[in-house]
Design an enzyme around this catalytic site. Structure first.
Site, mmCIF file in Angstrom:
data_model
loop_
_atom_site.group_PDB
_atom_site.id
_atom_site.type_symbol
_atom_site.label_atom_id
_atom_site.label_comp_id
_atom_site.label_asym_id
_atom_site.label_seq_id
_atom_site.Cartn_x
_atom_site.Cartn_y
_atom_site.Cartn_z
ATOM 1 N N THR A 223 0.556 -1.474 0.089
ATOM 2 C CA THR A 223 0.094 -0.148 -0.138
ATOM 3 C C THR A 223 1.073 0.762 0.465
ATOM 4 O OG1 THR A 223 -1.885 -1.653 1.389
ATOM 5 C CG2 THR A 223 -1.851 1.304 1.730
ATOM 6 N N ARG A 251 -14.450 -7.701 0.136
ATOM 7 C CA ARG A 251 -13.390 -6.916 1.745
ATOM 8 C C ARG A 251 -13.415 -5.721 0.849
ATOM 9 N NH1 ARG A 251 -8.434 -5.030 2.632
ATOM 10 N NH2 ARG A 251 -7.272 -6.647 4.494
ATOM 11 N N VAL A 252 -13.051 -4.942 2.379
ATOM 12 C CA VAL A 252 -12.617 -3.755 2.115
ATOM 13 C C VAL A 252 -11.992 -3.789 3.164
ATOM 14 C CG1 VAL A 252 -12.881 -1.131 2.522
ATOM 15 C CG2 VAL A 252 -14.413 -2.318 1.414
ATOM 16 N N GLY A 253 -10.568 -2.357 3.320
ATOM 17 C CA GLY A 253 -9.747 -3.395 4.461
ATOM 18 C C GLY A 253 -9.594 -1.373 5.319
ATOM 19 N N ASP A 254 -8.557 -1.489 5.733
ATOM 20 C CA ASP A 254 -8.427 -0.523 6.969
ATOM 21 C C ASP A 254 -8.348 0.815 6.110
ATOM 22 O OD1 ASP A 254 -5.673 -2.001 5.861
ATOM 23 O OD2 ASP A 254 -4.881 0.254 7.102
ATOM 24 N N THR A 274 -0.435 0.879 7.017
ATOM 25 C CA THR A 274 0.233 -0.071 6.040
ATOM 26 C C THR A 274 0.159 -1.499 6.825
ATOM 27 O OG1 THR A 274 1.735 -1.089 4.600
ATOM 28 C CG2 THR A 274 2.555 0.199 5.264
ATOM 29 N N GLY A 275 -0.756 -2.259 6.469
ATOM 30 C CA GLY A 275 -0.074 -3.821 6.664
ATOM 31 C C GLY A 275 -1.698 -4.443 6.437
ATOM 32 N N GLY A 277 -5.133 -5.456 7.002
ATOM 33 C CA GLY A 277 -6.171 -4.480 7.192
ATOM 34 C C GLY A 277 -6.836 -4.710 8.470
#
Ligand code: ASP
Length: 358
Positions: A223, A251-254, A274-275, A277
């Protein structure tokens, strides 16, 4: 007599000019120059291109050079905006656009693939002065999702838009629209196939295998993000991503979740993460760092260390953040082997780093 007066007048003027020159010379001593510099408004920028298992032994010299050069180009571009008096939002947009357009990073061109072999992009921005924010999730045709997130913030009454609706808004706003094929890269496609192959060999086919795959766990996230302080004392943070390889079911991340992967507040700091999520969402990582500063008076560095090295690890997550506070102090904290990162302060001091060296 008149002649004598004239001569005095000329000498007098010359003497005065000389005295003026002298004082200019005195003002230019190193001490005075540094005082003058210190009184200039502070500004700075810090960026990341993802955290993860990034080890020197797995990296060719030429690939490392490509990463370093792109990080430098991005941070310099953002810095140039700040230097000429642009805003922190404009600076992070510039820096992020350069990384979105590069296939090296998991954002824009070079985004990872979903389980359905598509690329679904998320991005967010936050303005530390107004606490206004904009975010988009699951877009497939917007070339630079960070630009769309900024448009959501500045030109709509909403904070987050997803999928088709976000794309309709993008078109209305005249954003650059591309065919979804634009996001295809051979590398990322092969990455997805590797994960799918290893999934086939696992007995446990529950949803967790999507992310517990060793390739995913041990790979780099990629990211991109930026945080900046402008000459007017305003902070901003932005993040853009393709999410995680093999992600499923919308799916939606952080990243687009304000407070999780992206947060900015002039009282505290601007932060981009970044990581993994899911853990950044559950730990409300970016906001947690800001809250520790606001309510517990921790410095940015102390707060970042607490959240990334303790809380995120205890929860079982991994990753990192970059951040800048209202005084221009920078943190680049990660609990993975490496994190692509770069920063530049108001004096133009540049630092580009990849591995665990701190
Ligand atoms: N945090 C991103 C996500 O989970 C992945 C990354 O950092 O690359 O969507």
């Amino acid at each position: 007599m008149k002649k004598i007066l004239l001569v005095f007048a000329i000498f007098g003027t010359l003497a005065c000019n000389h005295a003026e020159e002298q004082s200019k010379v005195e003002a230019a001593t190193p001490e005075a120059a540094s005082e003058e510099k210190d009184s200039l408004p502070n500004f700075g920028i810090v960026i990341h291109g993802g955290a993860g298992t990034i080890l020197k032994e797995n990296m060719s010299d030429s690939l490392e050079q490509q990463y370093r050069a792109k990080l430098e180009e991005a941070v310099r571009a953002g810095h140039a905006v700040l230097k000429r008096g642009g805003t922190s939002i404009e600076a992070i947009e510039q820096a992020i656009n350069i990384m979105e357009d590069s296939p090296l990073f998991n954002a824009g061109k070079g985004a990872v693939f979903t389980n359905a072999e598509t690329n679904e992009l998320d991005a967010a921005v936050m303005d530390g002065k107004t606490l206004n924010a904009g975010a988009v999730a699951g877009v497939t045709t917007v070339k630079n999702p960070i630009d769309l997130a900024i448009a959501v913030m500045n030109r709509s009454e909403h904070v987050m838009m997803i999928g088709k609706g976000a794309e309709t808004f993008a078109k209305e706003q005249g954003m650059e629209i591309v065919d979804p094929e634009y996001f295809y890269t051979e590398n990322r496609y092969r990455g997805l196939q590797r994960v799918k192959d290893s999934e086939k060999t696992q007995l446990d086919h529950d949803q967790k295998t999507a992310f517990l795959d060793p390739f995913i766990k041990d790979s780099k996230y990629g990211t991109v993000g930026a945080a900046a302080l402008d000459k007017y004392g305003n902070l901003a943070a932005g993040t853009s991503t393709g999410g995680m390889t093999n992600k499923r079911w919308g799916r939606v991340g952080d990243v687009p979740v304000i407070g999780a992967g992206t947060y900015a507040n002039n009282k505290t700091a601007a932060i981009s993460g970044t990581g993994w999520g899911e853990f950044f969402i559950r730990g409300v990582v970016a906001y947690d760092i800001s809250a520790l500063m606001e309510y517990k008076n921790l410095s940015l560095q102390e707060a970042a260390r607490e959240v990334i090295q303790k809380k995120n690890v205890d929860l079982g997550g991994n990753g990192g953040i970059i951040a800048i506070d209202h005084e221009g102090n920078v943190a680049m904290e990660f609990n993975t082997a490496g994190m692509y990162r770069a920063k530049m302060n108001k004096d133009g001091a540049l630092e580009v780093a990849i591995y665990g060296e701190k």
